[in-house]
Design a protein around this motif. Structure first.
Motif, PDB file in Angstrom:
ATOM      1  N   TYR A  92      20.398  -8.408   9.604  1.00 47.29           N
ATOM      2  CA  TYR A  92      19.494  -7.713   8.679  1.00 47.29           C
ATOM      3  C   TYR A  92      18.349  -8.600   8.196  1.00 47.29           C
ATOM      4  O   TYR A  92      17.522  -8.163   7.398  1.00 47.29           O
ATOM      5  N   SER A  93      18.290  -9.863   8.687  1.00 45.21           N
ATOM      6  CA  SER A  93      17.231 -10.774   8.263  1.00 45.21           C
ATOM      7  C   SER A  93      16.292 -11.149   9.404  1.00 45.21           C
ATOM      8  O   SER A  93      15.165 -11.579   9.157  1.00 45.21           O
ATOM      9  N   THR A  94      16.763 -11.025  10.638  1.00 48.79           N
ATOM     10  CA  THR A  94      15.941 -11.334  11.801  1.00 48.79           C
ATOM     11  C   THR A  94      16.122 -10.216  12.821  1.00 48.79           C
ATOM     12  O   THR A  94      16.751  -9.203  12.545  1.00 48.79           O
ATOM     13  N   GLY A  95      15.588 -10.439  14.017  1.00 49.75           N
ATOM     14  CA  GLY A  95      15.689  -9.416  15.053  1.00 49.75           C
ATOM     15  C   GLY A  95      14.513  -8.470  15.016  1.00 49.75           C
ATOM     16  O   GLY A  95      13.792  -8.373  14.015  1.00 49.75           O
ATOM     17  N   SER A  96      14.307  -7.766  16.116  1.00 50.13           N
ATOM     18  CA  SER A  96      13.181  -6.839  16.239  1.00 50.13           C
ATOM     19  C   SER A  96      13.373  -5.991  17.479  1.00 50.13           C
ATOM     20  O   SER A  96      14.285  -6.229  18.281  1.00 50.13           O
ATOM     21  N   ARG A  97      12.490  -5.028  17.658  1.00 50.20           N
ATOM     22  CA  ARG A  97      12.528  -4.210  18.869  1.00 50.20           C
ATOM     23  C   ARG A  97      12.256  -5.075  20.101  1.00 50.20           C
ATOM     24  O   ARG A  97      12.753  -4.778  21.186  1.00 50.20           O
ATOM     25  N   ILE A  98      11.471  -6.155  19.937  1.00 47.06           N
ATOM     26  CA  ILE A  98      11.147  -7.036  21.065  1.00 47.06           C
ATOM     27  C   ILE A  98      12.375  -7.849  21.469  1.00 47.06           C
ATOM     28  O   ILE A  98      12.725  -7.932  22.650  1.00 47.06           O
TER      29      ILE A  98
END
Length: 308
Positions: A92-98
């Protein structure tokens, strides 16, 4: 050589290969992980752009209520009736669609279905319930786009698995129609960290540790009641839930999150399947390994079964 001795040598060889693989994954993850959250996010996007750039898929950007999102579609004639709504992981703090392209590409190819992945607001800048609010906006977008609830499969990995479950629980709470099914990869279901695997797998997990999880919990739900089902879905009421498929690695500290969820779904008479992959780690499906593609084929089999 006796058959017993031969089996022993094969087992020792497999354990040696697995030991080397665990060390490699630990080193790679160490290169991405960074106490500076912006650098961590940037490194993840670089990995996603590198490993998720497949010629066999088409990526189409879209804006949803000021959120960046993208359609990931197999570059061939494929099924349009059903769609997969994908919730990315990252504590919930990092990550993305990429970053999630390492998974959404495989999912689009294995299922021949369109996959919609979106950039929900991240913590600590936007703690709970920001991500859930954004997921609801994307769900409403799909309903206005022309899909019915039963045309949508919600999928997610790690915190994205948490969000997929929380979204479904929220829809149920509001008395709305639920998705056709759920696909969860190493879902983070219990932010109270009560599972036995937090202790039994802490020496072998090459990706997660308690310090990291505690930072993510503090970012996402500071001072909040962690047993709230919309924060820790494991504590939710799953009566009437759609068919669910869970995958987890045997070497991850969040293994209990999947095992306990499976037990609760069975107790609630939900149609649920689970596969635990030996010697695998948290969201191993991201890796460019044969077993990762085989796991995605299992996800596709489940989706085909529930879409008949």
């Amino acid at each position: 050589m006796a058959a017993g001795e031969k089996r022993k040598n094969i087992r020792l060889s497999e354990e040696n290969v697995n030991f080397r693989m665990m060390n490699l994954i630990r080193k790679v993850h160490g290169m991405i992980d960074d106490p500076d959250i912006e650098k961590h996010r940037h490194s993840q996007n670089q990995v996603g752009a590198l490993l998720g750039n497949q010629k066999d898929v088409l990526i189409t950007p879209v804006k949803i209520k000021d959120m960046e999102a993208e359609w990931v579609c197999a570059n061939r004639v494929h099924m349009k009736k059903y769609v997969i709504l994908y919730c990315h992981g990252g504590g919930y703090s990092t990550g993305s669609r990429i970053y999630a392209r390492t998974l959404t590409d495989k999912l689009a190819q294995s299922t021949s279905m369109d996959v919609l992945c979106f950039d929900y607001r991240l913590s600590p800048e936007n703690p709970y319930p920001a991500a859930l609010e954004d997921a609801l906006k994307v769900w409403d977008y799909l309903m206005l786009y022309g899909y019915g609830a039963r045309d949508v499969i919600i999928a997610g990995d790690s915190a994205g698995g948490n969000l997929a479950l929380s979204l479904t629980l929220k829809l149920k709470e509001e008395g709305r129609l639920l998705p056709r099914g759920l696909v969860l990869l190493s879902p983070w279901t219990d932010l109270t960290s009560s599972g036995k695997s937090h202790e039994s797998r802490k020496e072998v997990d090459p990706v997660l540790d308690e310090d990291y999880l505690n930072r993510m919990i503090q970012n996402y739900a500071p001072g909040m009641e962690l047993t709230d089902p919309l924060i820790s879905p494991l504590f939710g009421n799953f009566e009437g839930f759609p068919p669910t498929y869970i995958q987890a690695g045997d070497n991850e500290i969040l293994l209990s999150d999947s095992v306990s969820l499976h037990k609760k779904l069975v107790a609630a008479n939900v149609s649920v399947r689970m596969n635990v992959y030996k010697r695998m780690w948290h969201v191993f499906q991201m890796s460019p390994l044969k077993v990762s593609y085989e796991a995605m084929e299992k996800c596709a089999e489940f989706i085909y079964d529930i879409c008949r």
